[in-house]
Design a protein around this motif. Structure first.
Motif, PDB file in Angstrom:
ATOM      1  N   PRO A 108       1.096  -1.491   0.060  1.00  0.00           N
ATOM      2  CA  PRO A 108       0.240  -0.217   0.282  1.00  0.00           C
ATOM      3  C   PRO A 108       0.939   1.081  -0.068  1.00  0.00           C
ATOM      4  O   PRO A 108       1.812   1.383   0.787  1.00  0.00           O
ATOM      5  CB  PRO A 108      -0.767  -0.111   1.477  1.00  0.00           C
ATOM      6  CG  PRO A 108      -0.308  -1.286   1.946  1.00  0.00           C
ATOM      7  CD  PRO A 108       0.384  -2.149   1.088  1.00  0.00           C
ATOM      8  N   SER A 109       0.335   2.311  -0.229  1.00  0.00           N
ATOM      9  CA  SER A 109       0.959   3.814  -0.709  1.00  0.00           C
ATOM     10  C   SER A 109       1.146   4.713   0.258  1.00  0.00           C
ATOM     11  O   SER A 109      -0.496   4.360   1.035  1.00  0.00           O
ATOM     12  CB  SER A 109       0.751   4.384  -2.473  1.00  0.00           C
ATOM     13  OG  SER A 109      -0.910   4.964  -2.168  1.00  0.00           O
ATOM     14  N   LEU A 110       1.879   5.420   0.854  1.00  0.00           N
ATOM     15  CA  LEU A 110       1.558   6.223   1.169  1.00  0.00           C
ATOM     16  C   LEU A 110      -0.109   7.285   0.958  1.00  0.00           C
ATOM     17  O   LEU A 110      -1.297   7.271   2.140  1.00  0.00           O
ATOM     18  CB  LEU A 110       2.093   7.892   1.760  1.00  0.00           C
ATOM     19  CG  LEU A 110       1.495   8.667   2.522  1.00  0.00           C
ATOM     20  CD1 LEU A 110       1.848   7.887   4.243  1.00  0.00           C
ATOM     21  CD2 LEU A 110       3.274   9.787   3.737  1.00  0.00           C
ATOM     22  N   ASN A 111      -0.341   7.788  -0.089  1.00  0.00           N
ATOM     23  CA  ASN A 111      -2.124   8.288  -0.547  1.00  0.00           C
ATOM     24  C   ASN A 111      -3.021   7.455  -0.175  1.00  0.00           C
ATOM     25  O   ASN A 111      -3.660   7.906   0.358  1.00  0.00           O
ATOM     26  CB  ASN A 111      -1.672   8.754  -1.853  1.00  0.00           C
ATOM     27  CG  ASN A 111      -0.916   9.816  -1.732  1.00  0.00           C
ATOM     28  OD1 ASN A 111      -1.061  10.517  -1.746  1.00  0.00           O
ATOM     29  ND2 ASN A 111      -0.771   9.692  -3.338  1.00  0.00           N
ATOM     30  N   GLU A 112      -2.101   5.862  -0.592  1.00  0.00           N
ATOM     31  CA  GLU A 112      -3.922   4.799  -0.067  1.00  0.00           C
ATOM     32  C   GLU A 112      -3.558   4.940   1.454  1.00  0.00           C
ATOM     33  O   GLU A 112      -5.694   5.113   1.147  1.00  0.00           O
ATOM     34  CB  GLU A 112      -3.795   3.382  -0.504  1.00  0.00           C
ATOM     35  CG  GLU A 112      -2.848   3.201  -2.100  1.00  0.00           C
ATOM     36  CD  GLU A 112      -3.019   2.318  -2.999  1.00  0.00           C
ATOM     37  OE1 GLU A 112      -3.553   1.815  -3.643  1.00  0.00           O
ATOM     38  OE2 GLU A 112      -1.736   1.317  -1.977  1.00  0.00           O
ATOM     39  N   ALA A 113      -2.984   5.257   2.649  1.00  0.00           N
ATOM     40  CA  ALA A 113      -3.787   4.982   3.308  1.00  0.00           C
ATOM     41  C   ALA A 113      -3.885   6.297   4.270  1.00  0.00           C
ATOM     42  O   ALA A 113      -5.330   6.071   4.713  1.00  0.00           O
ATOM     43  CB  ALA A 113      -2.050   4.827   4.184  1.00  0.00           C
ATOM     44  N   LEU A 114      -3.757   7.473   3.475  1.00  0.00           N
ATOM     45  CA  LEU A 114      -4.203   8.469   3.856  1.00  0.00           C
ATOM     46  C   LEU A 114      -5.511   8.707   3.395  1.00  0.00           C
ATOM     47  O   LEU A 114      -6.264   9.461   4.181  1.00  0.00           O
ATOM     48  CB  LEU A 114      -3.018   9.886   3.577  1.00  0.00           C
ATOM     49  CG  LEU A 114      -1.933  10.043   3.543  1.00  0.00           C
ATOM     50  CD1 LEU A 114      -1.280  11.112   2.680  1.00  0.00           C
ATOM     51  CD2 LEU A 114      -2.158  10.787   5.507  1.00  0.00           C
ATOM     52  N   ASP A 115      -6.198   8.476   2.364  1.00  0.00           N
ATOM     53  CA  ASP A 115      -7.770   8.300   1.683  1.00  0.00           C
ATOM     54  C   ASP A 115      -7.981   7.584   2.152  1.00  0.00           C
ATOM     55  O   ASP A 115      -9.273   8.164   2.716  1.00  0.00           O
ATOM     56  CB  ASP A 115      -6.943   7.856   0.281  1.00  0.00           C
ATOM     57  CG  ASP A 115      -6.397   9.304  -0.595  1.00  0.00           C
ATOM     58  OD1 ASP A 115      -6.520   9.892  -0.522  1.00  0.00           O
ATOM     59  OD2 ASP A 115      -6.449   8.239  -2.549  1.00  0.00           O
ATOM     60  N   LYS A 116      -7.448   6.240   3.050  1.00  0.00           N
ATOM     61  CA  LYS A 116      -8.690   4.969   3.603  1.00  0.00           C
ATOM     62  C   LYS A 116      -9.016   6.536   4.754  1.00  0.00           C
ATOM     63  O   LYS A 116      -9.995   6.449   5.222  1.00  0.00           O
ATOM     64  CB  LYS A 116      -7.820   3.927   4.033  1.00  0.00           C
ATOM     65  CG  LYS A 116      -8.860   3.032   4.807  1.00  0.00           C
ATOM     66  CD  LYS A 116      -7.293   2.485   5.533  1.00  0.00           C
ATOM     67  CE  LYS A 116      -7.955   1.741   6.680  1.00  0.00           C
ATOM     68  NZ  LYS A 116      -7.312   0.405   7.209  1.00  0.00           N
TER      69      LYS A 116
END
Length: 172
Positions: A108-116
């Protein structure tokens, strides 16, 4: 509890591989939990030994070191002589996210985690205006790279706080 978030910025040959001799460490950023100040060390300026000693001191003060894909950052810091022998705990937000998402996304990317978690995304300007145009990290203006690193540190810290609560049931 002393919680230190770490991130590094490097040149991008071979995806920034810390074992590719063409690469160099450009900046190291760290942030203490809930302190609004992000501390940035420009590794292209000054004495490398002073940088290493300062970073080592910060690491030794931490109870938990937090990062996103922190194995990358640790390899880079070890390359400049930073030791992790006395580190109490390391929290990799990427691995934690992999576990929290039932292992559906191995990277998972940082952006994916931030979005979540409903958090602001990373700054795209470094990727779109520099890396995508063939400009390597050591050629990016210092203020631009510094802001990029600070946003990554703050985002990683916020992801960590949410993950920690999910894993422990406690707010940090």
């Amino acid at each position: 509890m002393n919680i230190l978030t770490l991130d590094v910025e490097t040149t991008t040959w071979n995806k920034g591989n810390p074992f590719d001799k063409r690469n160099k460490l450009v900046m190291v950023g760290h942030k203490w939990l809930d302190n609004s100040v992000c501390n940035i060390v420009n590794c292209l300026l000054g004495n490398a030994n002073n940088n290493r000693e300062y970073i080592q001191t910060q690491i030794e003060l931490a109870d938990i070191i937090v990062g996103f894909n922190i194995k990358f950052d640790i390899h880079w810091l070890m390359n400049i002589g930073v030791a992790f022998d006395n580190v109490k705990q390391i929290w990799d937000c990427q691995i934690a996210e992999f576990l929290l998402e039932s292992q559906r996304n191995p990277y998972p990317s940082l952006n994916e985690a931030l979005d979540k978690y409903g958090l602001p995304r990373k700054l795209d300007v470094v990727k779109t205006e520099y890396w995508d145009k063939g400009i390597n990290t050591d050629e990016i203006p210092t203020p631009v790279l510094r802001e990029y690193l600070e946003v990554d540190l703050m985002g990683t810290e916020e992801v960590f706080k949410r993950q920690y609560e999910q894993f422990t049931g406690k707010q940090i």
